[in-house]
Design a protein around this motif. Structure first.
Motif, PDB file in Angstrom:
ATOM      1  N   GLN A 425       0.733  -1.145  -0.607  1.00  0.00           N
ATOM      2  CA  GLN A 425      -0.254  -0.042  -0.291  1.00  0.00           C
ATOM      3  C   GLN A 425       0.806   1.688   0.088  1.00  0.00           C
ATOM      4  N   ASP A 429       1.272   3.916  -3.425  1.00  0.00           N
ATOM      5  CA  ASP A 429       0.913   5.234  -2.647  1.00  0.00           C
ATOM      6  C   ASP A 429       2.068   6.475  -2.986  1.00  0.00           C
ATOM      7  N   GLU A 481      -4.268   4.630  -2.375  1.00  0.00           N
ATOM      8  CA  GLU A 481      -5.146   5.806  -1.842  1.00  0.00           C
ATOM      9  C   GLU A 481      -5.070   7.057  -1.509  1.00  0.00           C
TER      10      GLU A 481
END
Ligand code: XUL
Length: 504
Positions: A425, A429, A481
């Motif tokens: 993640q 990002d 995200e």
């Protein structure tokens, strides 16, 4: 239908993967850790203890013993080994093995140097300058060989050996890479190297894929006579020797040239076309992709290697990979599960807390005196340090891979830590890109098996070789995200790197 075996001799262990080409599936996988299975060699994380942190060596006899253990496991696997058509391998790059004589395995293996310097060694800065000067400068060396002189590259290591142990150098009849050393043991004769691994030596002319005489001359005398031949990656170099056939009841399988772990991972992640990159989170962290033309990095950061497809690959390498993550995990007594949980709980950008994670000397950027720098970060702050090490690694990877000229929208993640979705993640990002995981963690061993397949069945194109084996897991997608905080952090990190380097 034929079976193909791929072996990967990495820094910390040996992995084997057998694939069934017809059924398009993996039918056997096994890994061993050198420290655990061969404790008599006294390695830690696959390397021998050393008083000088810049000197990092390992034991070629240990690698040979590991090969024996693994071939024994394969023989005992219950597979119908009469179908085993070909074997190839992958190995940690740059490491060199110095032989005065080679017989079938320990029946005559004589080393002129009992240890092998490996890719983590950073003790050859002087030799790097001497070689660069000898060929007319850094840019000339990079234009011919794909890289400026780097401490871990085999040429500077050979030069240091010649300077410090001239008699043993003279007694050396062949200098192998880890890959060609293990291939030699399999065929019972000196094996050639492939351009993928030879390009990690600062000795090969990338365009002609032959040894480049000015680099040889700048490195050590009579070097040409001591080096293996260079052959295309898909060359069949021999058959499994009678020694192994007898010892483990294995068939006379064809042996394809071995290569380096990164070129093998390129195939094992299916990157046989330009435009995609893979990030391998292993002992070293690497970012790489296929290149049609050898575009050398203008600032001297990365490398251009030969790709097993006959083209090129761009790569940037970071030494503070899994061992740096492990240092932080161990420092706070965490399990990987807890490490991931803590990582998932802290915000992207880490509320301003950050780090330059140079636990060990670093390759990119070049840092010879290690030292972790913390910014607005307390050494006792567990969550802050966990996120800081991962963010710093991903930011450095993004900053130093721009030279490859790929607009990164999709990343294929591989290597041990790619199983950790909290780490992925952060990757998604920082890069503002989609990240995919693979079912097979060791894409170097898979790539080696696929290379054996390609070498054995020459008429099958690369797209067909990798089909069905290298598609990322469909449900594994990690979407970006929160890229926003990293826009500023990237500038800040770059400035801090620059400042730390000017002070060093
Ligand atoms: C590549 C490099 C490392 C080793 C580790 O240039 O130094 O990735 O190949 O196995």
């Amino acid at each position: 239908m034929p079976l193909y075996l791929g072996l990967d001799s990495s820094t910390q262990g040996l992995t084997a993967i057998v694939l069934d080409a017809g059924g398009r599936r993996i039918v056997f996988q096994s890994s061993l850790s050198f420290d655990e299975v061969l404790p008599k060699y006294g390695t830690r994380h696959g390397v021998l203890p050393s008083a000088d942190p810049s000197v990092v060596v390992s034991s070629p006899r240990m690698w040979a013993d590991a090969l024996d253990v693994m071939l024994g496991r394969i023989a005992a696997s219950g597979l119908d080994l009469s179908r085993l058509a070909a074997i190839s391998g992958s190995a940690q790059q740059h490491g060199s093995v110095y032989l005065s004589r080679l017989g079938p395995r320990d029946l005559g293996l004589e080393l002129s140097r009992p240890v092998s310097p490996i890719w983590m060694d950073s003790s050859t800065s002087i030799e790097c300058s001497e070689i660069a000067r000898g060929v007319g400068g850094d840019e000339v060396l990079a234009a011919h060989t794909g890289s400026r002189a780097f401490e871990r590259f085999t040429g500077p290591q050979i030069r240091k050996f010649f300077k410090t142990s001239p008699e043993q150098y003279v007694a050396t009849s062949r200098i192998h890479l880890v890959s060609s050393f293990l291939a030699s043991l399999l065929i019972g004769a000196h094996a050639p190297v492939d351009p993928g691994d030879a390009s990690g030596m600062n000795l090969m002319d990338l365009k002609t894929r032959t040894w480049w005489q000015p680099a040889l001359d700048a490195t050590a005398p009579d070097l040409a006579a001591k080096l293996p031949a260079i052959v295309p990656s898909s060359t069949i170099i021999g058959t499994l020797s009678a020694y192994w056939q007898r010892r483990h009841g294995l068939p006379p399988a064809r042996i394809a040239a071995w290569s380096g772990d990164n070129p093998c991972s390129l195939v094992g992640t299916g990157l046989v076309r330009e435009g995609l990159v893979a990030i391998s989170l292993g002992t070293s962290d690497t970012i790489f992709g296929l290149m049609r033309e050898p575009r050398v990095s203008p600032d001297g950061t990365g490398h251009v290697f030969g790709a097993p497809t006959g083209e090129f690959m761009g790569i940037t390498v970071f030494r503070n990979g899994s061992l740096a993550r492990e240092r932080v995990r161990d420092e706070y007594g965490l399990t990987w599960e807890r490490f991931s949980r803590v990582l998932g709980m802290t915000p992207p950008g880490n509320s301003g807390r950050s780090m330059l994670p140079w636990f060990e000397p670093e390759i990119t950027p070049r840092v010879s005196t290690p030292g972790v720098r913390r910014f607005h970060l307390d050494a006792g702050d567990i969550a802050g340090n966990v996120r800081a090490v991962v963010e710093a690694q991903m930011i450095a990877m993004k900053l130093h891979s721009g030279w490859m000229g790929v607009d990164v929208k999709t990343i294929y993640a591989t290597g041990g830590a790619s199983a950790n979705r909290a780490i992925l993640q952060v990757m998604a990002d920082v890069f503002d890109a989609e990240v995919h995981q693979f079912a097979v963690g060791n894409t170097a061993a898979l790539g080696a098996a696929l290379r054996a397949f390609h070498a054995d069945a020459k008429t099958i194109g690369w797209d067909d070789v990798v089909r069905g084996f290298t598609e990322p897991v469909a449900s594994s997608l990690v979407r970006p995200e929160n890229h926003e905080p990293y826009k500023d952090l990237m500038r800040i990190h770059a400035a801090r790197e620059r400042e730390a380097l000017t002070r060093a």
